[in-house]
Design a protein around this motif. Sequence first.
Motif: not given
Lengths: 339, 339, 339, 339
Positions: D98-100, D217, D219
């Motif tokens: 997962s990421t920003t 967010c 994701v």
Amino acid sequence: MANSLPVLTFNPSADDYVWTFGGAPPLARVKSGDTLELFTEDCFAGRVRSEKDLVTEVCEFPFLNPQTGPFYVEGAEPGDTLAVHFVSIEPARDWAASTTVPLFGALTSTHTTATLQPPLPERVWIWQLDRERRTCLFRAHDSDTEVELPMDPMHGTVGVAPANLEVRSALVPDAHGGNMDTPEMRAGVTCYLGVNVAGALFSLGDGHARQGEGETCGVAVETAMNTVITIELVKGVPTPWPRLESDTHIMTAGSARPLEDAFRIAQVDLVQWVARDYGLSELDAYQLVTQGVESPLANVCDTNYTSVAKMRKAFLPSGTSAYGVHETLRERAAAYLAG
Amino acid sequence: MANSLPVLTFNPSADDYVWTFGGAPPLARVKSGDTLELFTEDCFAGRVRSEKDLVTEVCEFPFLNPQTGPFYVEGAEPGDTLAVHFVSIEPARDWAASTTVPLFGALTSTHTTATLQPPLPERVWIWQLDRERRTCLFRAHDSDTEVELPMDPMHGTVGVAPANLEVRSALVPDAHGGNMDTPEMRAGVTCYLGVNVAGALFSLGDGHARQGEGETCGVAVETAMNTVITIELVKGVPTPWPRLESDTHIMTAGSARPLEDAFRIAQVDLVQWVARDYGLSELDAYQLVTQGVESPLANVCDTNYTSVAKMRKAFLPSGTSAYGVHETLRERAAAYLAG
Amino acid sequence: MANSLPVLTFNPSADDYVWTFGGAPPLARVKSGDTLELFTEDCFAGRVRSEKDLVTEVCEFPFLNPQTGPFYVEGAEPGDTLAVHFVSIEPARDWAASTTVPLFGALTSTHTTATLQPPLPERVWIWQLDRERRTCLFRAHDSDTEVELPMDPMHGTVGVAPANLEVRSALVPDAHGGNMDTPEMRAGVTCYLGVNVAGALFSLGDGHARQGEGETCGVAVETAMNTVITIELVKGVPTPWPRLESDTHIMTAGSARPLEDAFRIAQVDLVQWVARDYGLSELDAYQLVTQGVESPLANVCDTNYTSVAKMRKAFLPSGTSAYGVHETLRERAAAYLAG
Amino acid sequence: MANSLPVLTFNPSADDYVWTFGGAPPLARVKSGDTLELFTEDCFAGRVRSEKDLVTEVCEFPFLNPQTGPFYVEGAEPGDTLAVHFVSIEPARDWAASTTVPLFGALTSTHTTATLQPPLPERVWIWQLDRERRTCLFRAHDSDTEVELPMDPMHGTVGVAPANLEVRSALVPDAHGGNMDTPEMRAGVTCYLGVNVAGALFSLGDGHARQGEGETCGVAVETAMNTVITIELVKGVPTPWPRLESDTHIMTAGSARPLEDAFRIAQVDLVQWVARDYGLSELDAYQLVTQGVESPLANVCDTNYTSVAKMRKAFLPSGTSAYGVHETLRERAAAYLAG
């Protein structure tokens, strides 16, 4: 002749200002037909005077947007309309201030459009007002650039006590008027406000030497004003949302979020106004307004956003607005100004 | 002199129209510097011709808003900007049509703003256009009222193929332009569109004899147009959202929902345009735009809403827009018109 | 042991109810640690008693949503938090009412989402409550259908006096709580409210025998309640927006328009709560909340919409919430119920 | 018995993926009754593999959210409904990412909710998946905190080719389905999609090991999936917006902006579904849904936001859904799993 006009003068002292619509005792009692000479302080309560005066340091929440008033209008009752005509709006100083305010304005996240980003930098711009030449001088912070814009004085805030037993901050625009922040609220214009409580309890403030449409950064060219208004009570005619009338246009102002709801309110009110007072069916008025309306934004930064709908009188069938007082008020204003 | 201009003429036949941006083969290949004489059919594909022609009966979804094009511009590549200058926009008929459309428009629930209420009645208005006197005649349905409004011809739709491999209906406004429905798209104006695919593939349509701001009922005074444009390719200059330039103003157009997002897009783009091309920091540009901007709505009825931000050139520091082509295009247009 | 608990009982008479948050004198003074047995009238002030009692005929605006209170909490000051724990919420009648209200609700145009369409029909449904079996019986109007739903009693409205000198209608949800209309406000839950004025001045009302998420038609299964709460004042801990805590979850409630802003407020508050009280950086909390959060809607019909963000305690690192009072309140409730 | 089921297997190679709904040739032709074993790559096209793989560095726009498909369903025509039943959804790896993403997500300004603020920091979290214990392990960046959440695999994206001649990015949710990002799209659920073009052309992708409601967010816990679906074509039954059915609930999914419009779409569709298939008038269904509905958010980050409306079957009068295929599909799934 002008000296026969009933003219009242109000120069509030620091303790006289109020910070809400509703919930404050009247500053004075006035009558339909009265003309009022008023001083209004700027939205910062006069505390931002140089580029070093950051709002978060010199201002004290919630003591922002001081209102001159409220005025109790004799005989005003729920179901009536109060007409406030702006005779003149003149900056009381030769300078004005604008600022960014952390987490306030259209091009930043806010306490409502909440994000995890830090706020934009806090900054103050002092504008020089040349009241003779009717200009506002912008001086850039980060370069030597200067630009002169025309002065176009207006009041961001004018309203009456709200309905439903409420008391609203002077920073809020809604059906009672309030902080609509439309550049259309200039001299020569009549503002119609539906009366919600006995005496109407109207007040005004938040003078702007000029303002773009939408008040993008949340703050206009803010200054104290010497303003003259003349009022008229229209008995038995309700007004659902604030309306304005100039020599050339009729206008409505809707305030809500999201912005399309502010637009819908203003346009529905304009369609129904045109239908009722100009002899069209609602669908015919819908068609005519669709093709003729101007739709400038007022503010996209306050607790409600405000959208204005303007229809040129020349685009309307001949009709008689239920108010029927704008011409009278214009004449009274002319008499005052000639006086 | 005018006869030296490269002028191409396109009168599409019924099968030539396209109904999307992207996804259609080019109608023709054109070059930067070309002038195009075009015919555009109205948004109903010419099928609404009398008050009896209800949209739901005579039109065939999705074959609405026919586009003249697309045109493949030689050498256009992603990262470039296509400048489309409107030399003239002239109604091709002496009448135009407007309608209500069930569950479409700003003052009704829609398929998106879904409610359980029945739709408003379906209705057609035929407007008479007096092309000599430049007027549009409104005739009410439910009374004998007639009102004449000034003609102010414009194109509701102009755009290029979208980015991200997408094909969008010609009814959609977005970053690629499309159905923005702003009255600012009139003769004398240059429209800048960022190129997303090789050849740009621009098209236009949806002529309006006039339109109010917001296109409240969803349908303007719709008519076929004889339109002349002249184009210029600006290599290596990207344009994030559609921009316009007139002799007096620079303008941006943001399209999104809710309407405040369309406003934000247009205002951010204007602030960044002013910052980049007129020598201000972003915060100084934010302040200057806040006080100077005009913010007329374009449409509040399409799949995205469109908000325009306009800044008077006289309110800007002297600067050179990166495009630098409007004056050239104006001269070319003048030569054509003198031709 | 239970008989040592300070228990106060309030059965308001018709004149005792208040219709706002703020602006009303306290009904009584209470202390942190007190337990209150309260009667709350339904949102119609008890006036809708049969299917013939249409809201527009039997109710009197703005006298809707009567509040039991306000209660002045000794020692409460701005910057503190008031914890209101719901010990029990029991319908005081064996029936409840729900209705449509013209131009109110999520699936109709409203005074704010204004259109030109007529309102939906006005209708009343009387639900039978079986308090033994804990069920609510729905009887269709237009067919013989009956459906039994589980009873799940809750309070639509609980709040304190607002900040900024305001007085808000009891129909409004905002940062002060108020008419949030979330089914999460059930027995066993602690509600945390930031104190804005001396004494907090909290009140509650608007009991629902049950309610779907979003309160789609604008009106739940409305009934009078016998409710027991126990309160605790948390000194020196501010709470920006209402928060809730159950044995299994921590929750936040954001109220705003458009609905995405209500969502943003609730999620930002949850991320910042998790970051502050559970030892994560804000970005780590953002990631963890993203993957673990439940996001049930509360209301999409009131003057502000309310969105709830819930995080299962089992999904959080071990931490100590700054409040630290939920377990104590649970024990006190158990003692009362055992008493 | 299971070996008599028609089972097809698809393991796309890198070149097989598509990035849109519509506009791509079919990967294969399938038939009503077929069961498909599919591999889907994660939304990053497998390029984010460690905390150093920032999206803006390793991914190539618009090549995100790869779709396995599209599949041409024999005999599917506009006006039909395609039922896609999820037999099983199993992570194909023992980790997920997962990421920003700069200017993407609910708690940041974006390209659409445009502000002048800089983006949040870009960050990657790698989650460990324990497929035996069915857990996802979160490891904080800025502290030693670890938290284990239950695995709850789902597909963020499932859809058909859109109507109106359009081609939409696989990142878009709308009436054709697409990137709805609802955790309800899990094994055991049937998804109903209205067919817009011959063959339906459905595809799926965007597997999530788990996701919170709203995908705050932007994701989720993104991973490749081994997924088994079984499909059924329901001839002559249109479906306006995506619907889902589990053993316990019927569900609708509306996608739009602002979020209240997504809510309105889902709730209107649920009310009309209940009215049509369960023998209630529309107003009675409005009342019953209001009191019984669950309204979990799906995503508040994509190009359209998605709101789900769920009604427990036990809360509905006995009725027969027009689809009538969920039980059959459940049996077929059981046979496959037993096989």
